[in-house]
Motif scaffolding. Structure first.
Motif, PDB file in Angstrom:
ATOM      1  N   ASN A   4       0.820  -1.214   0.000  1.00 38.06           N
ATOM      2  CA  ASN A   4       0.000   0.000   0.000  1.00 38.06           C
ATOM      3  C   ASN A   4       0.852   1.262   0.000  1.00 38.06           C
ATOM      4  O   ASN A   4       0.557   2.220  -0.714  1.00 38.06           O
ATOM      5  CB  ASN A   4      -0.936   0.017   1.210  1.00 38.06           C
ATOM      6  CG  ASN A   4      -2.156  -0.838   1.006  1.00 38.06           C
ATOM      7  OD1 ASN A   4      -2.528  -1.145  -0.120  1.00 38.06           O
ATOM      8  ND2 ASN A   4      -2.778  -1.244   2.096  1.00 38.06           N
ATOM      9  N   ILE A   5       1.897   1.276   0.812  1.00 32.74           N
ATOM     10  CA  ILE A   5       2.777   2.451   0.846  1.00 32.74           C
ATOM     11  C   ILE A   5       3.388   2.673  -0.534  1.00 32.74           C
ATOM     12  O   ILE A   5       3.407   3.802  -1.044  1.00 32.74           O
ATOM     13  CB  ILE A   5       3.871   2.283   1.916  1.00 32.74           C
ATOM     14  CG1 ILE A   5       3.257   2.272   3.312  1.00 32.74           C
ATOM     15  CG2 ILE A   5       4.913   3.397   1.803  1.00 32.74           C
ATOM     16  CD1 ILE A   5       4.214   1.841   4.413  1.00 32.74           C
ATOM     17  N   ALA A   6       3.877   1.610  -1.160  1.00 31.53           N
ATOM     18  CA  ALA A   6       4.486   1.722  -2.488  1.00 31.53           C
ATOM     19  C   ALA A   6       3.475   2.207  -3.519  1.00 31.53           C
ATOM     20  O   ALA A   6       3.777   3.078  -4.345  1.00 31.53           O
ATOM     21  CB  ALA A   6       5.076   0.376  -2.903  1.00 31.53           C
ATOM     22  N   PHE A  52      10.865  -3.815   1.268  1.00 36.54           N
ATOM     23  CA  PHE A  52      11.313  -3.215   2.523  1.00 36.54           C
ATOM     24  C   PHE A  52      12.836  -3.192   2.615  1.00 36.54           C
ATOM     25  O   PHE A  52      13.413  -2.367   3.278  1.00 36.54           O
ATOM     26  CB  PHE A  52      10.720  -3.998   3.688  1.00 36.54           C
ATOM     27  CG  PHE A  52      10.834  -3.310   5.005  1.00 36.54           C
ATOM     28  CD1 PHE A  52      10.242  -2.072   5.221  1.00 36.54           C
ATOM     29  CD2 PHE A  52      11.530  -3.891   6.042  1.00 36.54           C
ATOM     30  CE1 PHE A  52      10.349  -1.439   6.441  1.00 36.54           C
ATOM     31  CE2 PHE A  52      11.643  -3.264   7.268  1.00 36.54           C
ATOM     32  CZ  PHE A  52      11.044  -2.033   7.466  1.00 36.54           C
ATOM     33  N   LYS A  53      13.478  -4.119   1.915  1.00 41.68           N
ATOM     34  CA  LYS A  53      14.938  -4.208   1.889  1.00 41.68           C
ATOM     35  C   LYS A  53      15.378  -4.497   0.461  1.00 41.68           C
ATOM     36  O   LYS A  53      14.560  -4.826  -0.384  1.00 41.68           O
ATOM     37  CB  LYS A  53      15.432  -5.338   2.807  1.00 41.68           C
ATOM     38  CG  LYS A  53      15.133  -5.103   4.262  1.00 41.68           C
ATOM     39  CD  LYS A  53      15.652  -6.240   5.108  1.00 41.68           C
ATOM     40  CE  LYS A  53      15.346  -5.964   6.573  1.00 41.68           C
ATOM     41  NZ  LYS A  53      15.810  -7.017   7.440  1.00 41.68           N
ATOM     42  N   VAL A  74       9.497   0.171  -5.644  1.00 46.54           N
ATOM     43  CA  VAL A  74       9.669   1.133  -4.557  1.00 46.54           C
ATOM     44  C   VAL A  74      10.374   0.439  -3.401  1.00 46.54           C
ATOM     45  O   VAL A  74       9.875  -0.541  -2.855  1.00 46.54           O
ATOM     46  CB  VAL A  74       8.310   1.713  -4.100  1.00 46.54           C
ATOM     47  CG1 VAL A  74       8.509   2.702  -2.964  1.00 46.54           C
ATOM     48  CG2 VAL A  74       7.592   2.377  -5.274  1.00 46.54           C
ATOM     49  N   LEU A  75      11.538   0.952  -3.057  1.00 45.89           N
ATOM     50  CA  LEU A  75      12.315   0.450  -1.925  1.00 45.89           C
ATOM     51  C   LEU A  75      12.075   1.388  -0.756  1.00 45.89           C
ATOM     52  O   LEU A  75      12.389   2.576  -0.833  1.00 45.89           O
ATOM     53  CB  LEU A  75      13.800   0.385  -2.275  1.00 45.89           C
ATOM     54  CG  LEU A  75      14.743  -0.104  -1.193  1.00 45.89           C
ATOM     55  CD1 LEU A  75      14.390  -1.519  -0.737  1.00 45.89           C
ATOM     56  CD2 LEU A  75      16.178  -0.067  -1.691  1.00 45.89           C
ATOM     57  N   LEU A  76      11.518   0.856   0.316  1.00 42.14           N
ATOM     58  CA  LEU A  76      11.105   1.699   1.436  1.00 42.14           C
ATOM     59  C   LEU A  76      12.210   2.006   2.429  1.00 42.14           C
ATOM     60  O   LEU A  76      11.985   2.743   3.382  1.00 42.14           O
ATOM     61  CB  LEU A  76       9.902   1.066   2.140  1.00 42.14           C
ATOM     62  CG  LEU A  76       8.665   0.957   1.249  1.00 42.14           C
ATOM     63  CD1 LEU A  76       7.569   0.205   1.948  1.00 42.14           C
ATOM     64  CD2 LEU A  76       8.193   2.326   0.813  1.00 42.14           C
ATOM     65  N   ASN A  77      13.404   1.478   2.219  1.00 38.43           N
ATOM     66  CA  ASN A  77      14.558   1.831   3.065  1.00 38.43           C
ATOM     67  C   ASN A  77      14.272   1.676   4.548  1.00 38.43           C
ATOM     68  O   ASN A  77      14.681   2.509   5.359  1.00 38.43           O
ATOM     69  CB  ASN A  77      15.008   3.263   2.802  1.00 38.43           C
ATOM     70  CG  ASN A  77      15.454   3.487   1.389  1.00 38.43           C
ATOM     71  OD1 ASN A  77      16.139   2.654   0.828  1.00 38.43           O
ATOM     72  ND2 ASN A  77      15.061   4.586   0.800  1.00 38.43           N
ATOM     73  N   GLU A  82      12.964   8.918   2.738  1.00 40.57           N
ATOM     74  CA  GLU A  82      12.067   8.894   1.584  1.00 40.57           C
ATOM     75  C   GLU A  82      12.250   7.576   0.822  1.00 40.57           C
ATOM     76  O   GLU A  82      13.366   7.075   0.713  1.00 40.57           O
ATOM     77  CB  GLU A  82      12.418  10.042   0.630  1.00 40.57           C
ATOM     78  CG  GLU A  82      11.844  11.376   1.034  1.00 40.57           C
ATOM     79  CD  GLU A  82      10.349  11.430   0.849  1.00 40.57           C
ATOM     80  OE1 GLU A  82       9.837  11.147  -0.250  1.00 40.57           O
ATOM     81  OE2 GLU A  82       9.678  11.770   1.844  1.00 40.57           O
ATOM     82  N   PRO A  83      11.181   7.035   0.293  1.00 43.33           N
ATOM     83  CA  PRO A  83      11.315   5.824  -0.523  1.00 43.33           C
ATOM     84  C   PRO A  83      12.172   6.088  -1.761  1.00 43.33           C
ATOM     85  O   PRO A  83      12.257   7.224  -2.233  1.00 43.33           O
ATOM     86  CB  PRO A  83       9.872   5.518  -0.936  1.00 43.33           C
ATOM     87  CG  PRO A  83       9.020   6.241   0.039  1.00 43.33           C
ATOM     88  CD  PRO A  83       9.791   7.452   0.454  1.00 43.33           C
TER      89      PRO A  83
END
Length: 130
Positions: A4-6, A52-53, A74-77, A82-83
């Motif tokens: 969802n975040i991505a 996530f990684k 999208v890499l959420l770091n 920031e992604p």
């Protein structure tokens, strides 16, 4: 949550590039986002992959399921900053996929994270919606 975040991060950036953004129904096969230009003359489909990684990116067991024109990874770091978004055309994805056979089950993965770096924040690949 990561998916969802991505998805919504991608929708936010595309909206800032003046696209009309339509997220599709979650947990269904197919594309995640449909975008169209302000004048309605351009339309594109997008698949979003959230991580996530820095792990290999899964693309399923059948290349016929890669139906979107564009792919945003999208890499959420680990949510510390920031992604990072990597924007690719379908052709870029297919040429780098690795096929794995595990117990006779086939799956396709994108393993080359160095390859992805050239596509970081390359939203111009999709263009603008005006």
């Amino acid at each position: 949550m990561i998916g969802n975040i991505a998805l919504y991060y991608t929708a936010y950036i595309l909206s800032r590039h003046e696209w009309n953004v339509l997220p599709t129904s979650r947990n269904t096969r197919g594309v995640d986002i449909v975008i169209y230009s302000q004048d309605g003359t351009k339309m594109h489909t997008i698949q979003v992959k959230g991580l996530f990684k820095r792990n290999p990116v899964p693309f399923g067991s059948n290349l016929n399921n890669l139906i979107a024109e564009f792919y945003v990874i999208v890499l959420l770091n680990e949510l510390k900053s920031e992604p990072w978004a990597f924007v690719l055309k379908k052709e870029n994805i297919i040429e780098k996929l690795v096929k794995r056979d595990k117990n006779r089950k086939v799956s396709y993965w994108l393993n080359d994270m160095k390859f992805l770096s050239e596509f970081k924040d390359k939203w111009d690949i999709i263009g603008y919606g005006y």
